[in-house]
Design an enzyme around this catalytic site. Structure first.
Site: not given
Length: 785
Positions: A90, A593
């Site tokens: 990510c 994230h």
């Protein structure tokens, strides 16, 4: 007696159950086998199974109601491509999305890719040169990042165009895999091997740093090629000029034969060819050829053979110079070099002549047969550098040619243009310059030092807060005022007072004095990257998460527009607008994230305008591209951004290219959509055959105008058919552009493969929250308005 027998038989029959009990295990096994062969039980089981299946069917029927959910997903799909997560990637996906929407980045990568592709073609032509091959293999490895970025851009635009033209083919998600780029990063930096979480700012610096190194390498090779141009002399004379050159050679050879015999002994000429370098070898060799031409009139055949053997030995030293010229061309050059060599025979060759020879390059100009050429002669250049009396460049002119000197400085503006902009991609877009000023408080003298920067790291809280936390026993997290981004930049460019043990040694005062040090912006880039220092070293309770760097969730008020005039060295009216943000949700730097939010402001950067589509369609129909082996590796040499939609609705040849790319190499589409996209191009290839054949018939009929009325009618029909196809395609393009204009000014949230539209209010709340959430902005990208 007969009455006893029945009694015994009855007794046996009655006693048999006892035996059954004794042998119950074996008997039950036999009984089970008999039951297995009984059909009545199987019929009952089938009836029960049918009832159970009927109940299952009754349960499956309501599950068919999930189709409206799929329809809603398809309706909610946006015409923007996400990136699949390949295992904690990510951090890479968020940066790639920002770079994709960064103004000017895609066009710069495309231009660099075109330069690299031309260099690859040039290397193919020079593959027989073994010495240069080993040196350029390393440079080709550094080009892989540009090729990977270009292939990813092509795949994203191709998938976006196919979705816009055929949205019913996509029901789940619209995403592609950056696998090739990830593998390239792992080759460039082994730190990214494996599936660990990494810092988004570090991967951004890694990508920009490698792009900058590649640009510098390409720029050095370009300068080297310009410097090597004088050694590659190309001559294309007119046939009449060749005859004049041959006649001049005969006249000059008869006229200066005695001078050559006196001034050029054979031993000295041979020794010079063995010891000297550069063009001196060529001059001595050519002078020997002049002697051989004069002596051939009186020599025998054996002597001619001996002289020809001596003349054939020098080409082994310089094979390239001889192979590039035909027989009459060196003869034309003989007289010219011969006279120049006689003119400067008293001068010794020096290092200065080598540098003077770099100032001239060959030019081939004129109309049709006329040619202008420059020959580099070290002796003549040396004479020009010393006396500045020569006006005709290098050497004397032959009767049929005109020699014009061309300076390297005059050629640079031709090579700058787009290539110079492409070589400065990182410097122009992301790199600025800082000025570190130190002012002595005694003599008021200033010293400046300039440094380049690609991002600005600013704090999100005061440094004294840690001291307050250590001394405070009331609350472990004292309440602080809401800080703004301008406050953070002022902390970055604050004035620091140097006192005490850290005093500044002033060269004017010649002793240590107190001073003030400030940091100002001298040169601003097109895109300003602001890195928020959200991670700081903390206690041991966070060591289990790795690194000991905890997350600072202090909110920071971030404006949509920013001006840095307050911290600039000179007054400026430049203002910057926020167009992308990388968010981080988590508690440590090694976990959490990353997501990216991008504002769609300039739809022209998507390369989906109407004019490019139509022009590319005509080009694709008229000239189909061949399929190369390199295209199987994911790089299309002749592919550009403007051919995205034509690949979907173009002719059959490019569809084969895309099919091979989808199946073999880079995996353009993630998961289940590779097969659907593969079928899409196969279905779209059939109607394109009609357009391509019609356009071919149209061109063939135009070339033969005297073939009769039947071919003219066929020409009209084919042109009408292609006109209908083009008009229908223009309608599709207008629909695509109108559908994209709906997202003008909206914020898109890229969460790996998922793409969502967020309202500006919600985006501002997430950007500058009132509380301290775990999801905070990490990288801010401002572009110049």
């Amino acid at each position: 007696m007969p009455g006893v027998i029945p009694s015994e038989s009855n007794g046996l029959s009655r006693g048999s159950p006892s035996k059954k009990n004794r042998l119950s295990l074996k008997f039950f096994q036999k009984k089970e086998t008999k039951r297995a062969l009984d059909f009545t039980d199987s019929q009952e089981n089938e009836e029960k199974a049918s009832e159970y299946r009927a109940s299952e069917i009754d349960q499956v029927v309501p599950a068919a109601q999930s189709s409206p959910i799929n329809c809603e997903k398809r309706e909610n799909l946006l015409p923007f491509v996400g990136l699949n997560n390949l295992g904690n990637t990510c951090y890479l996906n968020s940066i790639l999305q920002v770079l994709y929407f960064c103004p000017g980045f895609k066009s710069g990568v495309k231009h660099l890719f075109n330069i690299i592709s031309r260099k690859k073609e040039a290397l193919k032509d020079e593959a027989n040169q073994k010495d240069k091959g080993n040196c350029k293999e390393d440079s080709l490895a550094s080009y892989e990042l540009i090729c990977s970025l270009q292939s990813l851009i092509i795949s994203v635009e191709q998938l976006q165009a196919s979705f816009l033209l055929n949205p019913e083919k996509y029901t789940d998600e619209l995403a592609t895999q950056p696998r090739r780029l990830l593998n390239t990063l792992r080759e460039l930096n082994p730190m990214y091997e494996g599936y660990l979480q990494h810092d988004a700012q570090e991967v951004l610096q890694c990508i920009l740093g490698n792009i900058q190194e590649t640009c510098q390498l390409l720029k050095k090779e370009e300068v080297k090629n310009v410097a090597e141009l004088p050694t590659k002399v190309e001559e294309i004379p007119h046939p009449k000029e060749e005859m004049n050159g041959i006649n001049s050679i005969e006249m000059d050879s008869m006229r200066h034969s005695e001078d050559f015999k006196e001034k050029l002994p054979k031993g000295n000429g041979k020794r010079k060819s063995d010891t000297e370098f550069g063009n001196m070898k060529k001059k001595v060799k050519l002078s020997k050829e002049h002697q051989s031409l004069e002596e051939n009139q009186r020599q025998t055949r054996s002597k001619r053979k001996a002289t020809s053997d001596t003349l054939e030995s020098p080409p082994k030293i310089i094979p390239k110079y001889i192979s590039e010229n035909e027989s009459p061309r060196p003869s034309q050059k003989k007289s010219r070099v011969k006279i120049n060599w006689l003119k400067s025979a008293t001068k010794q060759p020096s290092i200065l002549s080598k540098f003077c020879s770099l100032g001239k390059i060959t030019t081939n100009q004129g109309v049709k047969g006329q040619s202008k050429e420059n020959e580099c002669d070290p002796e003549e250049d040396l004479g020009k550098c010393e006396s500045d009396n020569t006006t005709n460049g290098c050497g004397l002119e032959s009767p049929g040619n005109t020699v014009t000197p061309v300076n390297v400085n005059e050629v640079k503006p031709i090579n700058k243009g787009e290539e110079q902009i492409g070589f400065e991609l990182v410097e122009k877009l992301f790199q600025g310059q800082l000025v570190l000023r130190t002012r002595c408080l005694e003599c008021e003298s200033l010293t400046e030092r300039r440094e380049d920067f690609q991002d600005i790291s600013v704090p999100v809280q005061e440094d004294e807060l840690s001291k307050v936390e250590e001394s405070s026993e009331i609350s472990p997290e004292p309440k602080t005022e809401m800080k703004t981004l301008r406050w953070a930049i002022s902390q970055f460019a604050s004035v620091e007072r140097i006192v005490g043990e850290d005093k500044y040694f002033c060269e004017n005062c010649h002793h240590y004095t107190e001073a003030e040090r400030s940091l100002l912006f001298d040169k601003m880039p097109e895109v300003i990257t602001i890195h928020l220092k959200c991670f700081a070293a903390s206690g041991l309770e966070f060591d289990c998460y790795g690194g000991g760097l905890s997350k600072i969730n202090t909110p920071l008020l971030t404006p949509l527009k920013l001006s840095l005039e307050e911290w600039s060295t000179k007054p400026t009216n430049d203002s910057y607008g926020l167009f992308a943000v990388v968010m981080h949700s988590g508690i440590t730097i090694s976990s959490g994230h990353y997501t990216a939010s991008v504002k769609v402001t300039d739809l022209n950067s998507l390369e989906l305008d109407k004019g490019n589509f139509v022009v590319d369609q005509m080009c694709e129909i008229g000239k189909p591209e061949p399929l190369n082996e390199e295209e199987a590796r994911g790089v299309v040499e002749n592919y550009n951004d403007e051919e995205v939609s034509i690949r979907v609705g173009g002719n059959t040849q490019p569809s084969k290219v895309l099919n091979k790319k989808n199946v073999e190499a880079i995996g353009l589409l993630g998961g289940q959509k590779s097969k659907a996209d593969y079928e899409l191009y196969n279905k779209a290839s059939n109607p394109d055959k009609v357009a391509s054949t019609a356009f071919a018939e149209n061109r063939n009929s135009e070339t033969s105008d005297t073939t009769g009325t039947h071919e003219s009618d066929r020409n009209k029909e084919s042109s009408d058919q292609t006109g209908i196809n083009i008009s229908g395609f223009e309608n599709k393009i207008s629909y695509v552009v109108q559908s994209l204009k709906e997202y003008e000014g909206k914020w898109l949230l890229f969460d790996d493969s998922e793409v969502k539209v967020t309202e500006e209010k919600d985006f501002l709340n997430s950007l500058s929250p009132s509380t301290s959430p775990t999801s905070t902005p990490y990288l801010l990208f401002y572009k110049k308005l």
